[in-house]
Design a protein around this motif. Sequence first.
Motif, PDB file in Angstrom:
ATOM      1  N   ALA A 243       0.724  -1.194  -0.012  1.00 12.38           N
ATOM      2  CA  ALA A 243      -0.183   0.027  -0.094  1.00 12.38           C
ATOM      3  C   ALA A 243       0.888   1.223  -0.231  1.00 12.38           C
ATOM      4  CB  ALA A 243      -0.881   0.012   1.323  1.00 12.38           C
TER       5      ALA A 243
ATOM      6  N   SER B 194      -2.881   0.336  -6.217  1.00 17.03           N
ATOM      7  CA  SER B 194      -4.270   0.944  -6.126  1.00 17.03           C
ATOM      8  C   SER B 194      -5.314   0.193  -5.282  1.00 17.03           C
ATOM      9  CB  SER B 194      -4.591   1.092  -7.619  1.00 17.03           C
ATOM     10  OG  SER B 194      -3.656   1.649  -8.380  1.00 17.03           O
TER      11      SER B 194
ATOM     12  N   ILE C 243      -6.244   1.161   1.099  1.00 16.88           N
ATOM     13  CA  ILE C 243      -6.404   0.854  -0.208  1.00 16.88           C
ATOM     14  C   ILE C 243      -7.646   0.022  -0.278  1.00 16.88           C
ATOM     15  CG2 ILE C 243      -4.418   1.625  -1.245  1.00 16.88           C
ATOM     16  CD1 ILE C 243      -3.410  -1.133  -1.608  1.00 16.88           C
TER      17      ILE C 243
END
Length: 315
Positions: free
Chosen positions: A158, A163, A194
């Motif tokens: 992350a 993403s 995320i």
Amino acid sequence: MQIVLAPMEGVVDHLMRDMLTRIGGFDLCITEFVRVVDQRLPARVFRRLCPELAHGGKTAAGVPVRVQLLGQEPHWLAENAAKAVQLGSPGIDLNFGCPAKTVNKSRGGAVLLKETERLYQIVKAVRQAVPAEQPVSVKIRLGYDDTSLTLDNASAIAEAGASVLTVHARTKSDGYRPPAYWPWIARIRERIAIPVIANGEIWTPAQAAQCRQEANTPDIMLGRGALALPNLAQCIRSDQQAMPWPEVLQLLMRYSEFEITGDKGKYYSNRIKQWFSYLKLQYPEAVVLFQQLRVLKRNDDILVLLQQKLHDSLP
């Protein structure tokens, strides 16, 4: 809820992606992996594994198909990620989950879960190489031998700029043995900001609901379950009934009808046999049919047998 079709090496090729996305229910597909070692690969390598690149990076049903890369060198993964996106891939997926011994021996796939810093460097390099508007997704298992690095690995991925993270809720050592440890995904979600996609041991709509609850995430990835029950995504999404066996036979026939000759004919007949290993888990009829089909080597012979079985199955 987002439902993603898993990148199952050796069975979910572009033909399978085409069929399953025509049935419906999927939001995204991931290709089989492109192996990256120490060079920037030519365009033909990407187009062979992802023919959808010639059609806007989507299946005929309009579902995006994201190229998956597997390797261990940040620089070369970044170079090939940029190339894949340039060719039309809607983002990049990085494979840190493959449990295959041959892959792990060459320092690819799940073995990298032992190297948190390496994960970080790979994801960071790929993120920097890919345009900001294109997603970089990452798939991991809970660990290699154990879960001691699970949260550290997720955090590193992350922090490096991924993403989205997909988590197969077992270690490499667990293989595909039940159960999948979905609550671990909830722990990961508490650690990182995320989106997280849950994967592993989802064969039925009830298991999908249980997984989403225990993993505390709305999004799931389907692999073997979608091969065993071809309309599983629609059963989960819109309460469809399981696909009747005659419709499954029609799918198998469509898969066999592609014009293939020479060695490619063997390739596709072998993949049909692989598909049956999953269909047998949901359809008793597949168990009987496989005993006849397994000895056939020519695609034409397989098609004739399927046509006969379809005729026999209709009222």
